[in-house]
Enzyme design. Structure first.
Site, PDB file in Angstrom:
ATOM      1  CD  GLU A  73      42.885  35.550  34.825  1.00 57.70           C
ATOM      2  OE1 GLU A  73      42.462  34.657  35.571  1.00 57.70           O
ATOM      3  OE2 GLU A  73      44.012  35.519  34.306  1.00 57.70           O
ATOM      4  CB  CYS A  88      36.664  34.846  41.087  1.00 62.32           C
ATOM      5  SG  CYS A  88      38.365  35.426  41.250  1.00 62.32           S
TER       6      CYS A  88
END
Length: 495
Positions: free
Chosen positions: A241, A275
């Site tokens: 990720e 993010c």
């Protein structure tokens, strides 16, 4: 063991880019950490079969849920210490989302564990076929500092739901949260199946030298490559990720006031250290100035004339990261600052504060537009309609998220069809993360693999194909010696 060159902060630091990696050192594995002993202990636990029953899995998930309920104040305080996180952001970003995920996993895990029946083709009949999910074994979860609780415990929960043993590695850059996790987790889960390992790069290097059945890493693309390289030595599957520059496109038909408010929220939540935060805004040229004015107003509405005094605005994780962000603003070609910035009121010494900053028309090839910002700086650039936005996005690595604001469907459909991203949110930011039925993950440089809900269960499971056949009848059609009749019959059955 092979030495690896990486920085103290980069190893578990989400979106710390090459320009931030200034303290490079060759790091040996931590000799004080018995990583192999930890793995072998968990393998012994897994071999007993204790993690396989649905009751055990639900017990772990319910235990982690109680952790969030009973340890909420400790976690909120840890997030305040590490990130200056306001209470509401602490709950929304780490605690509340994780509780919802745990409830969802606990509710559905027993159903997901059951075999899925599939049809048997004529040539294999009679028989029964099914797909049987089974746990992989022992998993490693490496978490970043920006959402240090959610991004450790949610992947760990997915691993436990799938029936695995797991090692969690919190980020040393969020020391208060790491310490809270070490104190709390053993109280609520099976200590023979779950281990938390603290430490810096040397500890992470030691863990990566071991053979795992799955490695789940959240962090920067650059460090993701290091993790993938380490995993490849053992052919260990990974979930990566990562990050990237997530674009936001605003069409001329959008409600600019609503768009600006939602962009400001998504960008400056956690002081931009998210993010999936909008990394930059592309806006139709005809309404650029109007949007910029709205963004400036909405920053003021959210955080007041002096955001440093706002109880709703967080802080940068450390001085090093703050210095990197200031460097991006000071670099040539960083655009015109319309609010915030390093001018008076922009940076307050001593408390890791950087004002919510909007800049207009930075150099597309400059530092601000070449690396993930991961902080409270929002560049705004004009483009010529949806195709201009598509061309701009496609000239760069595939992003983790993409946002589009429009009052019409056609421009949104064009952008969605013309670009590739991990996920998309239309007329809002960040919220595509919330539905547990939506897998969350990246594509290309922004990641590999997805989780949340069943996607997380599936990621930590092996889906084993099983065919059961009776011993009678035992047709000799496929057995040698072959006959012309057999050739004709098999040919017809396989058409």
């Amino acid at each position: 063991r092979e030495d690896r060159s990486m920085t103290d902060t980069a190893m578990t630091d989400t979106a710390m880019t090459d320009t931030a990696m200034t303290d490079t050192a060759t790091t040996d594995p931590d000799p004080a950490l018995d990583a192999n002993g930890i793995v072998q202990k968990l393998r012994a636990t897994f071999a007993t079969g204790v993690t396989r029953p649905a009751a055990w899995r639900r017990e772990q998930l319910e235990g982690l849920y109680r952790l969030f309920v009973e340890g909420e104040e400790e976690l909120v305080e840890a997030l305040r210490l590490d990130l200056g996180r306001p209470r509401l952001e602490a709950f929304v970003g780490d605690i509340g989302h994780a509780k919802g995920e745990l409830r969802y996993l606990a509710k559905h895990v027993e159903r997901w564990m059951k075999p899925t029946k599939v049809k048997v083709p004529a040539l294999a009949a009679p028989g029964r076929a099914a797909i049987q999910p089974e746990p992989l074994g022992v998993a490693l979860v490496i978490a970043p500092w920006n959402y240090p609780i959610q991004l450790l415990l949610e992947p760990m929960a997915a691993a436990l739901a799938a029936g695995n043993c797991v090692v969690g590695k919190p980020s040393e850059l969020a020391p208060a949260c790491s310490a809270a996790i070490v104190r709390l987790v053993p109280r609520y889960v099976d200590g023979d199946a779950v281990t938390i390992v603290e430490g810096g790069v040397a500890a992470t290097t030691a863990l990566l030298d071991e053979r795992w059945d799955h490695i789940f890493f959240t962090g920067s693309t650059n460090v993701g490559r290091v993790v993938a390289e380490a995993a490849a030595k053992h052919l260990t599957p990974t979930t990566l990720e990562l990050g990237g520059k997530s674009p936001c496109y605003v069409h001329s038909s959008a409600d600019l006031g609503v768009a600006a408010r939602r962009i400001v929220w998504g960008k400056f939540l956690n002081a931009g250290q998210t993010c999936i935060a909008p990394d930059y805004v592309l806006v139709d040229r005809a309404v650029r100035d109007d949007l910029v004015a709205e963004l400036k107003d909405k920053v003021h509405d959210a955080f007041g004339a002096d955001p440093a005094r706002s109880d709703s605005y967080g802080r940068i994780v450390n001085e090093r990261h703050l210095g990197r962000l200031r460097g991006l603003l000071d670099a040539e070609g960083s655009g015109a600052v319309v609010t915030g910035g390093p001018a008076p009121g922009g940076v307050a010494g001593g408390d890791r504060y950087l004002a919510p900053t909007v800049v207009v028309e930075p150099d597309p090839g400059g530092p601000l537009m070449s690396e993930e910002i991961f902080g409270p700086i929002l560049p705004v650039l004009a483009v010529d309609g949806p195709q201009g936005a598509i061309d701009f996005v496609n000239a760069r690595p595939k992003p983790l998220a993409l946002y589009a604001f429009s009052g019409e469907d056609e421009p949104v459909d064009a952008v969605l069809a013309g670009t590739s991203s991990g996920g998309v949110c239309v007329n809002q930011t960040l919220m595509h993360l919330l539905p547990p039925e939506l897998p969350f993950g990246g594509v290309g440089d922004s990641g590999d693999g997805a989780y949340h809900g069943k996607a997380g269960f599936d990621r930590f499971s092996h889906h084993k194909s099983v065919l059961r056949k009776p011993t009678r009848p035992d047709l000799k059609l496929l057995y040698p010696p072959y006959s012309k009749l057999a050739e004709k019959l098999v040919s017809k059955l396989l058409r």
